[in-house]
Design an enzyme around this catalytic site. Sequence first.
Site, PDB file in Angstrom:
ATOM      1  N   GLY A  13       0.815  -1.206   0.000  1.00 42.76           N
ATOM      2  CA  GLY A  13       0.000   0.000   0.000  1.00 42.76           C
ATOM      3  C   GLY A  13       0.845   1.250   0.000  1.00 42.76           C
ATOM      4  N   ALA A  14       1.925   1.226  -0.785  1.00 40.89           N
ATOM      5  CA  ALA A  14       2.961   2.260  -0.690  1.00 40.89           C
ATOM      6  C   ALA A  14       2.835   3.357  -1.740  1.00 40.89           C
ATOM      7  CB  ALA A  14       4.342   1.622  -0.776  1.00 40.89           C
ATOM      8  N   VAL A  64      -2.624  -7.878  -2.726  1.00 42.17           N
ATOM      9  CA  VAL A  64      -2.081  -8.511  -1.524  1.00 42.17           C
ATOM     10  C   VAL A  64      -3.083  -9.412  -0.815  1.00 42.17           C
ATOM     11  CG1 VAL A  64      -0.262  -6.825  -1.092  1.00 42.17           C
ATOM     12  CG2 VAL A  64      -2.563  -6.407  -0.185  1.00 42.17           C
ATOM     13  N   TYR A 154     -13.655  -2.044   9.968  1.00 39.83           N
ATOM     14  CA  TYR A 154     -12.274  -1.560  10.085  1.00 39.83           C
ATOM     15  C   TYR A 154     -11.726  -1.819  11.490  1.00 39.83           C
ATOM     16  CZ  TYR A 154      -8.409   1.789   9.363  1.00 39.83           C
ATOM     17  OH  TYR A 154      -7.179   2.398   9.223  1.00 39.83           O
ATOM     18  N   ALA A 155     -12.545  -1.551  12.514  1.00 35.87           N
ATOM     19  CA  ALA A 155     -12.112  -1.780  13.895  1.00 35.87           C
ATOM     20  C   ALA A 155     -11.801  -3.251  14.136  1.00 35.87           C
ATOM     21  CB  ALA A 155     -13.178  -1.284  14.868  1.00 35.87           C
ATOM     22  N   LYS A 158      -8.461  -4.106  12.421  1.00 27.12           N
ATOM     23  CA  LYS A 158      -7.300  -3.521  13.087  1.00 27.12           C
ATOM     24  C   LYS A 158      -7.058  -4.131  14.462  1.00 27.12           C
ATOM     25  CE  LYS A 158      -6.100  -0.814   9.726  1.00 27.12           C
ATOM     26  NZ  LYS A 158      -4.847  -1.080   8.975  1.00 27.12           N
TER      27      LYS A 158
END
Length: 252
Positions: A13-14, A64, A154-155, A158
């Site tokens: 994700g760069a 990915v 998302y939570a 993560k």
Amino acid sequence: MSRFTGRVAVVTGAAQGIGAATAQRLAEEGAAVAVVDLTAERAQATVDAIGAKGGTARGYGCDVTDQEAVLATFARIHEDLGGLHILVNNAGITRDGMFFKMPRSDWDAVINVNLNSVYTCSQAAQKYMARAKYGKIVSLSSRSALGNRGQANYAAAKAGIQGFTATLAIELGRFNINVNAVAPGYIATAMTAATAERVGSSADEHQRLAAERTPLGRVGQPEDIASVVAFLASDDASYVSGQTLYVNGGAR
């Protein structure tokens, strides 16, 4: 500084934001950096920025979440750049919305990109690291792991990264592989700008309100996170493993 001379780093994700800042920071300190994003074209701007400062970088297009694609890409990186010593799992997306109306597709997309990719990339990287008896894996978690309205998907992803990190540190420690995570607070990126738009605010106003809630009185910049990732990826952190470091300006 040359903490990463002779090291090869992979940053996912760069193409922008924290990933781009991290790739540039590692290159500035001597690493040869594989800049990974969904397409090589997306990665090129970061590659060019590194090259303009005299650094070494190559762009790679890779989904990915696709295990076979990751295995093939990491094999190419190892051959092209002569090793694979550092992995920064940064790729991520948001699909925000209240849980009661969140479609399954938004749940699956966020879990797949933010969490499943950490599994695919870490598993591909660890075989090279274990063979060399050296490696650093740093994954991007988030303050949202503690809970955030409108971000159940998302939570969950993560928070999963934090448990994954603690467990992988236990399993890979005997191979001299350090595994850690960084949990940013509010960082000024395209992702937080999109969040501002979702709640009917401008990026500037959203950042101003976030800064008011932050003890240091400002929001974070991608470079703030890149510097912490660089520490955890370096031998300065050789006895740090299994940790999640919150980088949020002192917010609670």
